[in-house]
Design a protein around this motif. Structure first.
Motif, PDB file in Angstrom:
ATOM      1  N   VAL B 339       3.671  58.985  41.688  1.00  0.00           N
ATOM      2  CA  VAL B 339       3.318  60.279  41.296  1.00  0.00           C
ATOM      3  C   VAL B 339       2.341  59.641  40.243  1.00  0.00           C
ATOM      4  N   GLN B 340       2.314  58.567  39.780  1.00  0.00           N
ATOM      5  CA  GLN B 340       1.235  57.850  38.754  1.00  0.00           C
ATOM      6  C   GLN B 340      -0.029  57.475  39.491  1.00  0.00           C
ATOM      7  N   GLN B 341       0.115  57.010  40.757  1.00  0.00           N
ATOM      8  CA  GLN B 341      -1.137  57.039  41.574  1.00  0.00           C
ATOM      9  C   GLN B 341      -1.972  58.335  41.917  1.00  0.00           C
ATOM     10  N   LYS B 342      -1.027  59.327  42.333  1.00  0.00           N
ATOM     11  CA  LYS B 342      -1.661  60.515  42.758  1.00  0.00           C
ATOM     12  C   LYS B 342      -2.522  61.174  41.393  1.00  0.00           C
ATOM     13  N   TRP B 343      -1.451  60.939  40.099  1.00  0.00           N
ATOM     14  CA  TRP B 343      -2.352  61.344  38.899  1.00  0.00           C
ATOM     15  C   TRP B 343      -3.847  60.616  38.588  1.00  0.00           C
ATOM     16  N   TRP B 344      -3.826  59.526  39.087  1.00  0.00           N
ATOM     17  CA  TRP B 344      -5.113  58.804  38.777  1.00  0.00           C
ATOM     18  C   TRP B 344      -5.930  59.182  39.736  1.00  0.00           C
ATOM     19  N   ASP B 345      -5.618  59.342  40.914  1.00  0.00           N
ATOM     20  CA  ASP B 345      -6.387  60.181  42.361  1.00  0.00           C
ATOM     21  C   ASP B 345      -6.945  61.229  41.957  1.00  0.00           C
ATOM     22  N   LEU B 346      -6.161  62.152  41.118  1.00  0.00           N
ATOM     23  CA  LEU B 346      -6.754  63.565  40.979  1.00  0.00           C
ATOM     24  C   LEU B 346      -7.547  63.419  39.627  1.00  0.00           C
ATOM     25  N   GLY B 348      -6.602  62.125  36.602  1.00  0.00           N
ATOM     26  CA  GLY B 348      -5.797  62.038  35.135  1.00  0.00           C
ATOM     27  C   GLY B 348      -5.715  60.435  34.973  1.00  0.00           C
ATOM     28  N   TYR B 349      -5.480  60.166  33.676  1.00  0.00           N
ATOM     29  CA  TYR B 349      -5.668  58.716  33.382  1.00  0.00           C
ATOM     30  C   TYR B 349      -4.302  57.984  33.406  1.00  0.00           C
ATOM     31  N   SER B 350      -3.843  57.473  34.401  1.00  0.00           N
ATOM     32  CA  SER B 350      -2.361  57.001  34.471  1.00  0.00           C
ATOM     33  C   SER B 350      -2.095  55.893  33.501  1.00  0.00           C
ATOM     34  N   CYS B 351      -1.324  55.500  33.139  1.00  0.00           N
ATOM     35  CA  CYS B 351      -0.907  54.290  32.019  1.00  0.00           C
ATOM     36  C   CYS B 351      -0.005  53.524  32.651  1.00  0.00           C
ATOM     37  N   HIS B 352       0.340  53.658  34.112  1.00  0.00           N
ATOM     38  CA  HIS B 352       1.502  52.941  34.655  1.00  0.00           C
ATOM     39  C   HIS B 352       0.769  51.403  34.948  1.00  0.00           C
ATOM     40  N   ASN B 353       1.383  50.277  34.954  1.00  0.00           N
ATOM     41  CA  ASN B 353       0.905  49.096  35.023  1.00  0.00           C
ATOM     42  C   ASN B 353       0.561  49.095  36.729  1.00  0.00           C
ATOM     43  N   ASP B 354       1.272  49.568  37.543  1.00  0.00           N
ATOM     44  CA  ASP B 354       1.228  49.565  39.013  1.00  0.00           C
ATOM     45  C   ASP B 354      -0.198  49.976  39.406  1.00  0.00           C
ATOM     46  N   VAL B 355      -0.503  51.187  38.775  1.00  0.00           N
ATOM     47  CA  VAL B 355      -1.854  51.599  38.837  1.00  0.00           C
ATOM     48  C   VAL B 355      -3.091  50.988  38.424  1.00  0.00           C
ATOM     49  N   LEU B 356      -2.857  50.608  37.211  1.00  0.00           N
ATOM     50  CA  LEU B 356      -3.735  49.818  36.483  1.00  0.00           C
ATOM     51  C   LEU B 356      -4.033  48.070  36.985  1.00  0.00           C
ATOM     52  N   ASN B 357      -3.101  47.785  37.137  1.00  0.00           N
ATOM     53  CA  ASN B 357      -3.192  46.356  37.680  1.00  0.00           C
ATOM     54  C   ASN B 357      -3.433  46.075  39.392  1.00  0.00           C
ATOM     55  N   ALA B 358      -3.344  47.385  40.158  1.00  0.00           N
ATOM     56  CA  ALA B 358      -3.850  47.360  41.275  1.00  0.00           C
ATOM     57  C   ALA B 358      -5.272  46.469  41.525  1.00  0.00           C
ATOM     58  N   PRO B 359      -5.651  45.518  42.473  1.00  0.00           N
ATOM     59  CA  PRO B 359      -6.571  44.928  42.597  1.00  0.00           C
ATOM     60  C   PRO B 359      -7.807  45.821  42.931  1.00  0.00           C
ATOM     61  N   SER B 360      -7.369  46.853  43.356  1.00  0.00           N
ATOM     62  CA  SER B 360      -8.521  48.016  43.870  1.00  0.00           C
ATOM     63  C   SER B 360      -9.150  48.845  42.700  1.00  0.00           C
ATOM     64  N   PHE B 361      -8.101  48.721  41.283  1.00  0.00           N
ATOM     65  CA  PHE B 361      -8.508  49.704  40.378  1.00  0.00           C
ATOM     66  C   PHE B 361      -9.862  49.666  39.631  1.00  0.00           C
ATOM     67  N   PRO B 362     -10.264  48.289  39.439  1.00  0.00           N
ATOM     68  CA  PRO B 362     -11.575  48.287  38.736  1.00  0.00           C
ATOM     69  C   PRO B 362     -12.628  49.014  39.336  1.00  0.00           C
TER      70      PRO B 362
END
Lengths: 299, 430
Positions: B339-346, B348-362
């Motif tokens: 859900v946090q990943q979808k939040w970022w995709d839509l 929203g600014y997720s604070c979840h490490n799985d989203v922020l630390n994903a190699p593709s995030f930057p």
């Protein structure tokens, strides 16, 4: 039969109380009780947002604090200046418009309706749309002023020199029609025979205005100014929307400051003392004013 | 009679339906959350009603609701500064037991956001919110103007370095003043739309972006609430003076009471080269780039230190809600990594490490790297229960100095300390 007897037993006085009772109760509940409660609170260090904290009695400390605070006197000065200029301008322009509309000419009704329109708008809405009118880049106000004299771009709301005038202009624009309407009612109540008699006595128009029109309309004008004075002393919504009390505190009226102290800083005891002081001030001025007005009427 | 029947019937239907109400500010991320929440309703059958309040009234509306123990909201996405009041005055439900029971770990979220949005007292392990929306104050600029060869060479000639992302506030001023009053494509442009709003928190959020970068501290780290020499240190004074200079030299005319929306408007209408604003708005700005406008984004420039003003919010369960179980269910769902990943995709600014630390995030968006950089250097205003009482004198004094041009920066900061001492004394902290 029994019921009839009981009903018969109600005196005129009792029936009277029955009628006014609900109103009196309502008045006590929503006016008198809060006032007494606020006076009580003003002697405590109560904070409405600090749940569970028992307020302590602090005597006159809040009153002394309010009266000794330099910032409060600055707000009172801003309020006094706002009231002085709005009442002066509304009296002069309102009376002038009433004199104009008291004459019969084509389009009189339409013009009256147009002039009265601003008064019917919500003060908050007026505040918001005047922020657009005052915008130095796209606002109409700058354009109109520069049409007559090229002042260049100026910021009515952002300049501490101009911001107090920005609220005076908007209030005058909005509420002059009110003064005008009351004055118009006064003018229309002046009997025509007075002017006819004056003409027989060869009084010119200026003398007719000074000796007939002005004395007749003055009690009406004073009444309008009393209403406007009370309203402007507690002016809040229009100014908040227009300037938020800024820049800095250049247009922060006493009522805006009171709201911030009471419902943003939650200094309930302190702001109750401030509210009581404002109440006494407006009540005192109002009483003196009404006495003066009655004396003028008696003349 | 029929009306009475219908209203009674509809009341009973409503009271039986599983629904909760979530309160937040009215802005772009709230729309994204509304979209995201449709999946929650589909999964659980729980309807979520939203009440979004415009920013200028947000704090007033929500804090009044909490102080009055209102039941309007079951969930509240409240500002980071409210966490102290939420915890101390008992407005928010403490979530530790719930997190333990549901296996939600705060270690899964960015530490800066957990510290800022969830904990009270600060740094403790008492959690009153789940980090919901990471945010910080940052800058957007007209990359298309910056890329024009004639402007680039003129700037280089004048200042001796390249026109590009400013690395400190002096460069920011150089660039903003370079665009001030300049005619581009037949239209007069200005430097920067910065925060100057008087009523709520605008100018404070803006000026602290400079003050933090100059190294200002609110208090003596070894003696809490001892502010003299820290909050009004020479560096802090210099930062406030600089902010006034930025306003005088670079703001568009009439930008004297401006915050989020006004800054956005000034930027989108092509008036300014830079705008100061929250990351929350960058998805919208980026998406709406048109008519040749290309936006670039960067984190708050450093000066003496690297720092950025913290924004963002955590999601809390309101203590006075009758539907705490449903509200907790929502938090459980929202904490899920997918859900946090979808939040970022839509947006929203997720604070979840799985989203922020994903190699593709930057590289996922043009502002993602800036967001990561910013979240590592954020600083927040006082998060005390009395934060509103602390905010108001700062708003007044700073606005008086920066916009009104009254007094001195040192005088303004001294005045703020004086008021803050009074607030802390009344609160029993001093």
């Amino acid at each position: 039969m029994k019921v009839k007897k009981k009903f018969k037993g109600l005196s005129d006085k009792a029936v009277g109380w029955l009628f006014i009772g609900p109103s009196v109760l309502l008045l006590l509940a929503i006016n008198i009780y809060p006032l007494v409660y606020a006076i009580k609170m003003s002697f405590t260090n109560f904070y409405a947002n600090k749940i569970g904290r028992v307020p302590e009695f602090v005597g006159l400390k809040n009153y002394i604090k309010v009266l000794n605070k330099e910032a409060i006197w600055e707000k009172m000065q801003v309020t006094a200046s706002f009231m002085f200029w709005t009442l002066l301008l509304q009296a002069i322009i309102g009376l002038g418009l009433a004199l104009l509309l008291n004459r019969k000419f084509k389009g009189n009704e339409l013009l009256t309706t147009l002039i009265v329109l601003p008064m019917m708008l919500s003060p908050a809405v007026v505040g918001v749309f005047w922020t657009y009118l005052y915008n130095p880049q796209v606002g109409l106000f700058n354009y109109v002023v520069n049409f007559f004299y090229d002042f260049g771009s100026f910021d009515m709301i952002g300049s501490s020199m101009l911001a107090p005038w920005s609220i005076v202009i908007v209030d005058t624009w909005m509420w002059t029609p009110f003064t005008m309407l009351i004055c118009l009612a006064g003018l229309r109540s002046v009997p025509n025979y007075l002017y006819e008699a004056a003409e027989v006595d060869r009084a010119n128009k200026w003398q007719q205005f000074i000796y007939i029109t002005l004395p007749s309309v003055l009690p009406f004008l004073l009444l309008a100014l009393l209403f406007r004075g009370i309203e402007n002393f507690k002016m809040f919504d229009m100014v908040v929307e227009l300037t938020s009390g800024g820049p800095g505190s250049a247009t922060e009226l006493a009522s805006i400051n009171l709201k911030r102290e009471a419902f943003e800083k939650w200094k309930t005891g302190y702001s109750s003392a401030f509210a009581v002081i404002l109440f006494v001030t407006i009540f005192g001025f109002g009483n003196v004013y009404v006495k003066v007005m009655n004396k003028i009427k008696e003349r | 009679m029929i009306l009475l029947f219908v209203s009674l019937f509809s009341f009973s239907v409503n009271s039986n339906a599983k629904s909760i109400t979530l309160g937040w500010a009215a802005w772009d991320p709230a729309n994204a959350l509304q979209e995201l929440t449709k999946e929650f309703t589909a999964e659980t059958g729980i309807d979520v009603n939203f009440e979004f309040v415009p920013w200028p009234n947000f704090a007033d509306r929500m804090l009044n609701e909490l102080n009055n123990k209102g039941k309007t909201f079951d969930l509240l996405i409240g500002d980071s500064q409210w966490i102290g009041a939420g915890a101390v005055y008992g407005h928010y439900v403490k979530l530790n037991d719930f997190f333990d029971k549901e296996g939600i770990s705060m270690n899964d979220f960015s530490p800066a956001t957990v510290y800022a949005y969830s904990t009270w007292p600060k740094g403790s392990e008492n959690y009153y919110a789940l980090p919901a929306m990471g945010d910080a104050l940052a800058w957007a600029y007209r990359k298309d103007w910056f890329d024009r060869p004639e402007l680039k060479s003129e700037f280089k000639k004048k200042h001796g370095y390249d026109l590009g992302v400013p690395t400190n506030w002096n460069q920011l001023h150089d660039m903003c003043s370079f665009f001030q009053g300049r005619e581009i494509d037949g239209q007069k442009r200005y430097g920067a739309a910065i925060n100057t709003e008087r009523g709520s928190e605008g100018i404070t959020m803006g000026v602290t972006a400079a003050m933090y970068a100059w190294g200002m501290e609110y208090e003596n780290p070894n003696k809490p609430y001892d502010m003299e020499g820290y909050f009004n240190s020479p560096q802090a004074v210099e930062a406030v003076e600089f902010y006034r200079k930025l306003y005088e030299d670079c703001a568009p005319p009439g930008h004297s009471d401006a915050y989020m929306v006004a800054n956005l408007d000034a930027y989108k209408s092509g008036q300014v080269a830079f705008q100061m604003n929250w990351y929350a708005f960058w998805p919208g700005v980026s998406k709406e780039d048109k008519d040749g406008r290309v936006s670039g984004f960067f984190a708050n420039p450093s000066q003496n230190v690297s720092a950025a003003t913290l924004g963002g919010q955590g999601i809390s369960v309101v203590k006075y809600s009758d539907k705490q179980d449903l509200a907790l269910e929502y938090i459980k769902w929202f904490a899920r990594p997918d859900v946090q990943q979808k939040w970022w995709d839509l947006g929203g600014y997720s604070c979840h490490n799985d989203v922020l630390n994903a190699p593709s995030f930057p590289t996922s968006t043009v502002y993602a790297q800036g967001f990561l950089d910013s979240m590592g250097i954020v600083k927040d205003f006082w998060q005390e229960p009395t934060f509103v009482e602390l905010m108001l004198p700062m708003q007044e004094a700073i606005h008086d100095y920066v916009v009104n041009g009254k007094g001195t920066a040192k005088g303004a900061l001294d005045k703020i300390i004086e008021e803050w001492v009074e607030v802390f004394e009344a609160d029993g902290k001093l």
